[in-house]
Structure formats: structure tokens, C-alpha cells
Scaffold this motif. Structure first.
Motif, PDB file in Angstrom:
ATOM      1  N   GLU A 291      53.254  67.307  69.134  1.00 13.56           N
ATOM      2  CA  GLU A 291      52.908  67.910  67.842  1.00 13.56           C
ATOM      3  C   GLU A 291      51.438  68.334  67.812  1.00 13.56           C
ATOM      4  N   SER A 292      50.571  67.472  68.314  1.00  9.46           N
ATOM      5  CA  SER A 292      49.140  67.793  68.331  1.00  9.46           C
ATOM      6  C   SER A 292      48.836  68.963  69.260  1.00  9.46           C
ATOM      7  N   LEU A 293      49.465  68.983  70.421  1.00 11.56           N
ATOM      8  CA  LEU A 293      49.220  70.070  71.374  1.00 11.56           C
ATOM      9  C   LEU A 293      49.739  71.413  70.859  1.00 11.56           C
TER      10      LEU A 293
ATOM     11  N   ASP B  98      54.919  73.926  77.460  1.00 10.28           N
ATOM     12  CA  ASP B  98      53.672  73.425  78.051  1.00 10.28           C
ATOM     13  C   ASP B  98      53.234  72.120  77.383  1.00 10.28           C
ATOM     14  N   ALA B  99      53.400  72.036  76.067  1.00  9.17           N
ATOM     15  CA  ALA B  99      53.029  70.820  75.346  1.00  9.17           C
ATOM     16  C   ALA B  99      53.849  69.630  75.838  1.00  9.17           C
ATOM     17  N   VAL B 100      55.132  69.818  76.053  1.00  4.65           N
ATOM     18  CA  VAL B 100      56.002  68.732  76.540  1.00  4.65           C
ATOM     19  C   VAL B 100      55.544  68.273  77.919  1.00  4.65           C
ATOM     20  N   SER B 101      55.306  69.232  78.823  1.00  5.67           N
ATOM     21  CA  SER B 101      54.883  68.874  80.187  1.00  5.67           C
ATOM     22  C   SER B 101      53.538  68.167  80.195  1.00  5.67           C
ATOM     23  N   ARG B 102      52.580  68.710  79.472  1.00  3.71           N
ATOM     24  CA  ARG B 102      51.241  68.128  79.448  1.00  3.71           C
ATOM     25  C   ARG B 102      51.237  66.754  78.765  1.00  3.71           C
TER      26      ARG B 102
ATOM     27  N   LEU C 216      50.513  61.088  79.098  1.00  2.18           N
ATOM     28  CA  LEU C 216      50.961  59.742  78.740  1.00  2.18           C
ATOM     29  C   LEU C 216      51.146  58.885  79.993  1.00  2.18           C
ATOM     30  N   ALA C 217      51.740  59.460  81.033  1.00  5.04           N
ATOM     31  CA  ALA C 217      51.940  58.712  82.278  1.00  5.04           C
ATOM     32  C   ALA C 217      50.597  58.340  82.906  1.00  5.04           C
TER      33      ALA C 217
ATOM     34  N   LEU D 169      41.822  63.998  80.388  1.00  5.64           N
ATOM     35  CA  LEU D 169      41.737  64.712  79.116  1.00  5.64           C
ATOM     36  C   LEU D 169      41.771  66.232  79.311  1.00  5.64           C
ATOM     37  N   GLU D 170      41.475  66.689  80.517  1.00  4.67           N
ATOM     38  CA  GLU D 170      41.545  68.119  80.803  1.00  4.67           C
ATOM     39  C   GLU D 170      42.956  68.663  80.565  1.00  4.67           C
ATOM     40  N   LEU D 171      43.954  67.787  80.684  1.00  3.63           N
ATOM     41  CA  LEU D 171      45.341  68.210  80.433  1.00  3.63           C
ATOM     42  C   LEU D 171      45.546  68.630  78.986  1.00  3.63           C
ATOM     43  N   LEU D 172      44.698  68.148  78.090  1.00  2.00           N
ATOM     44  CA  LEU D 172      44.859  68.406  76.671  1.00  2.00           C
ATOM     45  C   LEU D 172      43.988  69.562  76.180  1.00  2.00           C
TER      46      LEU D 172
END
Length: 173
Positions: A121-123, A132-136, A141-142, A168-171
């Protein structure tokens, strides 16, 4: 009850010593929980709710704080030794140690899907496509959980914090 389980872990957890430890009778525990598995499921849910409240406490009502800043604030809170006990117990649950028969669907909802929903939701609010939000969110999280486990094992806070900053670069769009 949650405090007792956090202090003693799940391995070898027995209802009689638990009842003694929290100052109730064994019969009282059995009236409230049909089984040890139900008790552990409720403890896991209580911990998840507490972590969700912690996440909410870092939320910026104006919406001007980035998801990276929120994640960083939450990370530093959760690395506190008191919170690390919660992760240790959640790792025990996820690893199947002592859970006997906890419903894996309930566990995945509590430990994975509810957190993914918040991140996704935030992404998406920050402009990422849903895919992309689901993958990132999944990868982030992992990584965060892996880093938390690393910190629990090694205690090397500086190295793990630096790796978290890279994750955090993933976000970041």
C-alpha cells in the motif's frame, strides 16, 4: 502470558509451568485456550498486533515522510533487545519449532501477508505499479527479517544497520 512465552520460548513449553509462571491454575488456562497451539497462535497474533501498532506509531499523519524514513525508524525500534525477543519467537514459529500444529495459513497471514499489505500500500502510494510494489515489498520484507536474524545471531549492529540502509534502496523509486 505473552511475556512468559517471550522469556521462555516455545521449545518445551508446557501449560502447567506456564500457568504457574503467570499466576493462574492449569484449569484456568484450559478454559481460555483449547490447546497449547491455540495459545501460541494467540500469542503470535498479539505480537503481530503489537508490531503493527509500532508501525502505526511511526506513521506520519501528514503523509510527508517517505516509506524509507518510516522503515528506518521502525527498524531502529525493533532492534531494541526487548523487541528482538519477539522476532526470536516469530522465527521459532516460522521454523516450526514447538508449534505442533499451528495453522500455516494463519501463520502466513500474521507473519507475511499482513506486513506485505502495509508495504505494498505504501509503495503504490509512492507511485510504484502494483506488480513492482509486490515484488519489492516481498524482497524488502525477506531482507529485513534476514538481517534481524543476523543481528540476533551475531550482535553486529553496525554491519547489519549498514546492510539495512542498502536494502532501503528497494523502496526508493
Amino acid at each position: 502470558m505473552t511475556e512468559y512465552v517471550l522469556e521462555h520460548g516455545m521449545a518445551g513449553l508446557s501449560l502447567r509451568p506456564l500457568a504457574d509462571g503467570v499466576g493462574v491454575t492449569h484449569a484456568t488456562l484450559l478454559r481460555h485456550f483449547a490447546s497449547k497451539d491455540q495459545l501460541l497462535a494467540e500469542v503470535a497474533e498479539h505480537l503481530r498486533d503489537g508490531l503493527a501498532r509500532e508501525l502505526d506509531s511511526h506513521a506520519d499523519p501528514t503523509g510527508t515522510t517517505s516509506i524509507g524514513d518510516l522503515a528506518r525508524g521502525l527498524w531502529h525500534t525493533l532492534c531494541d533487545p526487548r523487541h528482538q525477543r519477539q522476532f526470536l519467537l516469530l522465527f521459532e514459529l516460522a521454523g516450526g519449532r514447538g508449534n505442533g500444529g499451528l495453522d500455516p495459513r494463519s501463520l502466513s497471514t500474521s507473519l507475511v501477508h499482513s506486513w506485505l499489505a502495509i508495504l505494498i500500500e505504501s509503495l503504490t502510494a509512492e507511485g510504484w505499479s502494483r506488480a513492482d510494489a509486490v515484488s519489492r515489498a516481498t524482497l524488502f520484507l525477506a531482507q529485513a527479517r534476514g538481517l534481524q536474524l543476523d543481528l540476533l545471531i551475531t550482535g553486529d549492529r553496525a554491519r547489519v544497520d549498514a546492510a539495512f540502509e542498502v536494502s532501503l534502496e528497494l523502496l526508493t523509486p
